[in-house]
Design an enzyme around this catalytic site. Sequence first.
Site, PDB file in Angstrom:
ATOM      1  N   THR A 295     -77.600  -1.004  20.234  1.00 23.30           N
ATOM      2  CA  THR A 295     -76.494  -0.115  20.599  1.00 23.30           C
ATOM      3  C   THR A 295     -76.926   1.061  21.472  1.00 23.30           C
ATOM      4  O   THR A 295     -76.100   1.641  22.161  1.00 23.30           O
ATOM      5  CB  THR A 295     -75.806   0.447  19.337  1.00 23.30           C
ATOM      6  OG1 THR A 295     -76.769   1.150  18.547  1.00 23.30           O
ATOM      7  CG2 THR A 295     -75.197  -0.673  18.513  1.00 23.30           C
ATOM      8  N   ASP A 296     -78.215   1.419  21.452  1.00 22.55           N
ATOM      9  CA  ASP A 296     -78.654   2.620  22.172  1.00 22.55           C
ATOM     10  C   ASP A 296     -78.282   2.588  23.648  1.00 22.55           C
ATOM     11  O   ASP A 296     -77.849   3.600  24.207  1.00 22.55           O
ATOM     12  CB  ASP A 296     -80.174   2.799  22.043  1.00 22.55           C
ATOM     13  CG  ASP A 296     -80.578   3.420  20.720  1.00 22.55           C
ATOM     14  OD1 ASP A 296     -79.727   3.492  19.807  1.00 22.55           O
ATOM     15  OD2 ASP A 296     -81.747   3.830  20.595  1.00 22.55           O
TER      16      ASP A 296
ATOM     17  N   SER B 179     -83.234  -1.791  22.139  1.00 18.81           N
ATOM     18  CA  SER B 179     -82.685  -1.505  23.472  1.00 18.81           C
ATOM     19  C   SER B 179     -83.162  -0.196  24.066  1.00 18.81           C
ATOM     20  O   SER B 179     -83.037   0.018  25.270  1.00 18.81           O
ATOM     21  CB  SER B 179     -81.156  -1.557  23.456  1.00 18.81           C
ATOM     22  OG  SER B 179     -80.601  -0.492  22.718  1.00 18.81           O
TER      23      SER B 179
ATOM     24  N   THR C 149     -80.890  -3.628  16.668  1.00 19.60           N
ATOM     25  CA  THR C 149     -80.780  -3.442  15.219  1.00 19.60           C
ATOM     26  C   THR C 149     -80.256  -4.691  14.527  1.00 19.60           C
ATOM     27  O   THR C 149     -80.664  -5.012  13.403  1.00 19.60           O
ATOM     28  CB  THR C 149     -79.848  -2.251  14.912  1.00 19.60           C
ATOM     29  OG1 THR C 149     -80.405  -1.069  15.484  1.00 19.60           O
ATOM     30  CG2 THR C 149     -79.669  -2.045  13.421  1.00 19.60           C
TER      31      THR C 149
END
Length: 326
Positions: A88-89, A55, A12
């Site tokens: 962040t995933d 990710s 992101t």
Amino acid sequence: MTHIQLLGTGGTIASRGQRGDAAAGAVATDAAADLVCGRYGQMSVSARDILMTNSFRLMLADLRMIAEAVHEALDDPGNDGVVVTHGTDTLEETAFLLNLVHTSTKTAVLTGAQRPADSPVPDGPGNVEQALLAASSVRLRNSGVLIAFDGTVRSARGARKAHTTASSPFQGGVEVAHMEGEQLVVTAAPRRNPPLPVPAVAFDTTRVEIVTAYPGATPDMLGFAVSSGAQAVVLAGTGVGNAGPEFAETVAKVVEGGCAVILSTRAPWGPVVPLYGNGGGADLVKAGAIPSGDLNPFQARILAALLLSHGIPAAEMSSAFQAHLH
């Protein structure tokens, strides 16, 4: 002057909406050099891209590529620390893998963003600034791999994404530092375990699946995972590590057939404690399941995959796994 190497992987923090198509969603497009490069306060920063993707698309081969790049950057005497920008995933998995193989006294810090680069109020630049401060901090030397996000720096081990949209999405691990105004205040030092070797090519194709327990669940998916080629299975049990009828019997068969079973918990926090019979955790461990301690299913999976890829046989997985649980 302190020099930090910034490695970009997308996510992101590097994403923007696609022009002319509001429904298409944000896509990673910005290079690492767009985030920061050159002189930055009292440090210099160089940037290069390893990947350019979100990710949720990462494969184990990509995690290995990131690990190799970080290892190389830390070995470079011209670098005093490393920052990795990441979606962040799945940041918690990559950070944990990097921590497992971290051999340097220098610090590697992962960060990212919850809002894309073209947001009216992007959070990426602030997170990068904090990550750079952590990576350059002399007091954080020998801390291994850390996660810096929204004013908090925490250990990679035990961290997980706990909120989908909050500006501070990560919880768990050990808080090692936080921001007070413009100052980074160090509060703790995470414990380091002996490092494992950097993942080899075999890591790319190592199959470790996750099966979750819930009311009415059958062990069929456990059996299917093994029959379809899994080399290990993480069982995300209920509570302190339990599962329903017939799971213990299936675990025994799976382990006897040469596939390791790691017992974790679907609960967000707390360790696996094999307390219950009647098919619960005590019976699962008797059947051959390996308790994952306080490792969540996703980090337990990374550890199992790394051990298997280095040739640790299923029969020796328990002792190898236990060495990295505390």
